[in-house]
Design a protein around this motif. Structure first.
Motif, PDB file in Angstrom:
ATOM      1  N   PRO A  78      10.229  70.447  48.328  1.00 51.44           N
ATOM      2  CA  PRO A  78       8.955  71.052  48.718  1.00 51.44           C
ATOM      3  C   PRO A  78       7.841  70.572  47.799  1.00 51.44           C
ATOM      4  O   PRO A  78       8.097  69.857  46.816  1.00 51.44           O
ATOM      5  N   PHE A  79       6.617  70.979  48.108  1.00 54.42           N
ATOM      6  CA  PHE A  79       5.508  70.610  47.237  1.00 54.42           C
ATOM      7  C   PHE A  79       5.689  71.196  45.846  1.00 54.42           C
ATOM      8  O   PHE A  79       6.088  72.348  45.692  1.00 54.42           O
ATOM      9  N   ALA A  80       5.379  70.394  44.841  1.00 58.90           N
ATOM     10  CA  ALA A  80       5.350  70.865  43.455  1.00 58.90           C
ATOM     11  C   ALA A  80       4.273  70.068  42.726  1.00 58.90           C
ATOM     12  O   ALA A  80       4.184  68.847  42.906  1.00 58.90           O
ATOM     13  N   PRO A  81       3.461  70.721  41.919  1.00 59.66           N
ATOM     14  CA  PRO A  81       2.436  69.983  41.183  1.00 59.66           C
ATOM     15  C   PRO A  81       3.017  68.843  40.346  1.00 59.66           C
ATOM     16  O   PRO A  81       2.373  67.806  40.161  1.00 59.66           O
ATOM     17  N   GLN A  82       4.247  69.027  39.873  1.00 59.30           N
ATOM     18  CA  GLN A  82       4.864  68.024  39.001  1.00 59.30           C
ATOM     19  C   GLN A  82       5.144  66.705  39.711  1.00 59.30           C
ATOM     20  O   GLN A  82       5.354  65.683  39.054  1.00 59.30           O
ATOM     21  N   THR A  83       5.192  66.705  41.049  1.00 58.96           N
ATOM     22  CA  THR A  83       5.487  65.458  41.767  1.00 58.96           C
ATOM     23  C   THR A  83       4.283  64.928  42.526  1.00 58.96           C
ATOM     24  O   THR A  83       4.411  63.992  43.319  1.00 58.96           O
ATOM     25  N   GLU A  84       3.112  65.517  42.300  1.00 60.93           N
ATOM     26  CA  GLU A  84       1.886  64.999  42.917  1.00 60.93           C
ATOM     27  C   GLU A  84       1.148  64.144  41.894  1.00 60.93           C
ATOM     28  O   GLU A  84       0.792  64.628  40.816  1.00 60.93           O
ATOM     29  N   ASN A  85       0.919  62.892  42.238  1.00 59.49           N
ATOM     30  CA  ASN A  85       0.258  61.976  41.308  1.00 59.49           C
ATOM     31  C   ASN A  85      -0.834  61.208  42.034  1.00 59.49           C
ATOM     32  O   ASN A  85      -0.587  60.188  42.670  1.00 59.49           O
ATOM     33  N   ALA A  86      -2.055  61.714  41.926  1.00 62.33           N
ATOM     34  CA  ALA A  86      -3.193  61.072  42.600  1.00 62.33           C
ATOM     35  C   ALA A  86      -3.491  59.697  42.030  1.00 62.33           C
ATOM     36  O   ALA A  86      -4.109  58.863  42.708  1.00 62.33           O
ATOM     37  N   GLY A  92       3.444  64.881  46.616  1.00 65.13           N
ATOM     38  CA  GLY A  92       4.880  64.610  46.544  1.00 65.13           C
ATOM     39  C   GLY A  92       5.285  63.172  46.400  1.00 65.13           C
ATOM     40  O   GLY A  92       6.445  62.830  46.645  1.00 65.13           O
ATOM     41  N   ASN A  93       4.367  62.294  45.976  1.00 63.22           N
ATOM     42  CA  ASN A  93       4.731  60.872  45.946  1.00 63.22           C
ATOM     43  C   ASN A  93       5.706  60.511  44.826  1.00 63.22           C
ATOM     44  O   ASN A  93       6.245  59.416  44.807  1.00 63.22           O
ATOM     45  N   GLU A  94       5.934  61.446  43.904  1.00 65.91           N
ATOM     46  CA  GLU A  94       6.926  61.208  42.856  1.00 65.91           C
ATOM     47  C   GLU A  94       8.198  62.041  43.060  1.00 65.91           C
ATOM     48  O   GLU A  94       9.048  62.092  42.187  1.00 65.91           O
ATOM     49  N   LEU A 119      11.056  52.556  52.541  1.00 64.79           N
ATOM     50  CA  LEU A 119      10.474  52.630  51.198  1.00 64.79           C
ATOM     51  C   LEU A 119      10.672  54.018  50.593  1.00 64.79           C
ATOM     52  O   LEU A 119      10.021  54.374  49.610  1.00 64.79           O
ATOM     53  N   GLY A 120      11.545  54.798  51.215  1.00 62.76           N
ATOM     54  CA  GLY A 120      11.784  56.151  50.750  1.00 62.76           C
ATOM     55  C   GLY A 120      10.728  57.114  51.267  1.00 62.76           C
ATOM     56  O   GLY A 120       9.750  56.715  51.900  1.00 62.76           O
ATOM     57  N   PHE A 121      10.938  58.388  51.003  1.00 57.81           N
ATOM     58  CA  PHE A 121       9.972  59.418  51.366  1.00 57.81           C
ATOM     59  C   PHE A 121       9.643  60.247  50.139  1.00 57.81           C
ATOM     60  O   PHE A 121      10.476  60.430  49.253  1.00 57.81           O
ATOM     61  N   GLY A 122       8.435  60.785  50.131  1.00 58.05           N
ATOM     62  CA  GLY A 122       8.072  61.771  49.130  1.00 58.05           C
ATOM     63  C   GLY A 122       8.413  63.159  49.625  1.00 58.05           C
ATOM     64  O   GLY A 122       9.089  63.333  50.651  1.00 58.05           O
ATOM     65  N   ALA A 123       7.935  64.163  48.918  1.00 54.41           N
ATOM     66  CA  ALA A 123       8.230  65.551  49.279  1.00 54.41           C
ATOM     67  C   ALA A 123       7.739  65.854  50.687  1.00 54.41           C
ATOM     68  O   ALA A 123       6.684  65.389  51.112  1.00 54.41           O
ATOM     69  N   ALA A 124       8.532  66.637  51.416  1.00 51.36           N
ATOM     70  CA  ALA A 124       8.159  67.102  52.758  1.00 51.36           C
ATOM     71  C   ALA A 124       7.725  65.955  53.671  1.00 51.36           C
ATOM     72  O   ALA A 124       6.768  66.082  54.421  1.00 51.36           O
ATOM     73  N   TRP A 125       8.455  64.842  53.589  1.00 47.74           N
ATOM     74  CA  TRP A 125       8.247  63.684  54.463  1.00 47.74           C
ATOM     75  C   TRP A 125       6.923  62.953  54.215  1.00 47.74           C
ATOM     76  O   TRP A 125       6.479  62.166  55.050  1.00 47.74           O
ATOM     77  N   HIS A 126       6.306  63.178  53.077  1.00 47.53           N
ATOM     78  CA  HIS A 126       5.069  62.473  52.748  1.00 47.53           C
ATOM     79  C   HIS A 126       5.378  61.066  52.216  1.00 47.53           C
ATOM     80  O   HIS A 126       6.521  60.773  51.855  1.00 47.53           O
ATOM     81  N   PRO A 127       4.376  60.215  52.157  1.00 48.45           N
ATOM     82  CA  PRO A 127       4.623  58.863  51.642  1.00 48.45           C
ATOM     83  C   PRO A 127       5.127  58.866  50.203  1.00 48.45           C
ATOM     84  O   PRO A 127       4.644  59.629  49.356  1.00 48.45           O
ATOM     85  N   SER A 128       6.084  58.011  49.946  1.00 46.19           N
ATOM     86  CA  SER A 128       6.612  57.829  48.595  1.00 46.19           C
ATOM     87  C   SER A 128       5.656  56.968  47.785  1.00 46.19           C
ATOM     88  O   SER A 128       4.697  56.398  48.321  1.00 46.19           O
ATOM     89  N   ALA A 129       5.930  56.837  46.503  1.00 43.25           N
ATOM     90  CA  ALA A 129       5.113  55.968  45.653  1.00 43.25           C
ATOM     91  C   ALA A 129       5.130  54.533  46.180  1.00 43.25           C
ATOM     92  O   ALA A 129       4.100  53.842  46.190  1.00 43.25           O
ATOM     93  N   ARG A 130       6.295  54.071  46.637  1.00 42.92           N
ATOM     94  CA  ARG A 130       6.388  52.706  47.178  1.00 42.92           C
ATOM     95  C   ARG A 130       5.618  52.583  48.486  1.00 42.92           C
ATOM     96  O   ARG A 130       5.013  51.538  48.766  1.00 42.92           O
ATOM     97  N   GLN A 131       5.627  53.644  49.293  1.00 45.04           N
ATOM     98  CA  GLN A 131       4.844  53.618  50.530  1.00 45.04           C
ATOM     99  C   GLN A 131       3.361  53.556  50.219  1.00 45.04           C
ATOM    100  O   GLN A 131       2.594  52.863  50.896  1.00 45.04           O
ATOM    101  N   HIS A 132       2.913  54.271  49.192  1.00 45.57           N
ATOM    102  CA  HIS A 132       1.515  54.207  48.773  1.00 45.57           C
ATOM    103  C   HIS A 132       1.143  52.789  48.325  1.00 45.57           C
ATOM    104  O   HIS A 132       0.025  52.326  48.586  1.00 45.57           O
ATOM    105  N   GLU A 133       2.061  52.110  47.679  1.00 48.10           N
ATOM    106  CA  GLU A 133       1.790  50.723  47.283  1.00 48.10           C
ATOM    107  C   GLU A 133       1.567  49.848  48.510  1.00 48.10           C
ATOM    108  O   GLU A 133       0.662  48.998  48.527  1.00 48.10           O
ATOM    109  N   ALA A 134       2.391  50.047  49.532  1.00 41.75           N
ATOM    110  CA  ALA A 134       2.226  49.275  50.768  1.00 41.75           C
ATOM    111  C   ALA A 134       0.910  49.611  51.449  1.00 41.75           C
ATOM    112  O   ALA A 134       0.222  48.727  51.976  1.00 41.75           O
ATOM    113  N   MET A 135       0.527  50.888  51.452  1.00 39.82           N
ATOM    114  CA  MET A 135      -0.755  51.300  52.023  1.00 39.82           C
ATOM    115  C   MET A 135      -1.913  50.679  51.255  1.00 39.82           C
ATOM    116  O   MET A 135      -2.902  50.211  51.848  1.00 39.82           O
ATOM    117  N   ALA A 136      -1.811  50.689  49.933  1.00 43.33           N
ATOM    118  CA  ALA A 136      -2.873  50.119  49.101  1.00 43.33           C
ATOM    119  C   ALA A 136      -3.091  48.650  49.415  1.00 43.33           C
ATOM    120  O   ALA A 136      -4.236  48.170  49.458  1.00 43.33           O
TER     121      ALA A 136
END
Length: 270
Positions: A82-90, A73-75, A240-257
């Protein structure tokens, strides 16, 4: 471009209209294995074109985790989706971002909802090429990472804090298993950004998992394994926003990286 497969064999245009010369094309599966398995059956090239050898990076990073590592859900636009394959970007999950920043080849073994212990674990799937096929066993001699990141624990506290002795021993047992395949890898135990002390039914989830991981690292170092450390991803606040179902957003992933990249540079001198 995002290529979508309908489950049937088909030709997909990866690149077209390229000028003469060398070009690099990357194919990345954006979704985790529960969405489906993709197979590349071959490439069709224009007349006169040929495939060239691409040297692999000298460094290698492997991430083992759950939905967070898979990019769940990072997109998505908000936590209400909810979860959708279209918003999951590994490809823009924290591990992939850190690997590119460090010029490292990247592997991710992650499945949404998986735990470290005691049930529904990623450990059960770890040595499979295809996670749903029991007999598809990976040959670990083919690829050995320099860094392994274990980002588990978020799902383990869903029903309350897991029993300390069982969880800690399970973590040590899994690391011992990793050591048989990767004796020289540096192993990071990562505390999830989704964990807080009010998360789910646990009243001290972040404190508990952090303490468990620190105990694992301390006991392993005392036993002679110096290549183990804990890295804490800052708790997400929504800034930094939230992704689907309270998961990390794309910006949160950048901070984690950025946090992971810095930890790897400090420990390995990259």
């Amino acid at each position: 471009a995002v290529l979508v497969n309908d489950g049937k064999p088909q030709r997909l245009s990866v690149a077209r209209g390229l000028a003469p010369g060398e070009h690099t094309v990357s194919l990345v599966k954006l979704t985790e294995a529960l969405v489906g398995t993709g197979t590349i059956q071959g490439f069709e090239l224009n007349e006169g074109a040929r495939l060239l050898e691409v040297p692999a990076p000298a460094r290698r990073i492997e991430v083992i985790g759950d939905s967070i590592s898979a990019g769940f859900g990072n997109e998505a636009a908000s936590q209400h989706e909810p979860f959708a394959p279209q918003t999951e970007n590994a490809n823009i999950a924290y591990g992939a971002l850190a690997a590119r920043a460090l010029d490292a080849e990247y592997a991710c073994i992650a499945w949404s909802g998986k735990k470290l212990w005691p049930d529904n674990t990623i450990v059960e799937l770890y040595d499979r090429i295809l996670p749903l096929e029991d007999g598809s066993t990976w040959d670990f001699s083919r690829w050995k990472p320099d860094v392994v990141v274990i980002n588990l624990g978020t799902n383990d506290v869903g029903a309350g804090d897991p029993a300390e002795e069982g969880w800690v021993q399970a973590a040590k047992d899994f690391i011992a298993r990793l050591r048989t395949n990767y004796p020289d890898a540096f192993i990071f135990l990562a505390v999830s950004p989704m964990l807080s002390d009010t998360y789910s039914k646990s009243k001290q989830a972040r404190t508990t998992i952090t303490r468990y991981f620190n105990r694992v690292a301390d006991e392993l170092r005392q036993a002679g394994d110096a290549k183990v450390a804990v890295v804490e991803f800052p708790m997400q606040t929504g800034s930094l926003g939230f992704g689907a179902a309270w998961h990390p957003s794309a910006r949160q992933h950048e901070a984690m990286a950025a946090v992971l990249e810095q930890a790897i540079r400090e420990k390995l001198g990259w």
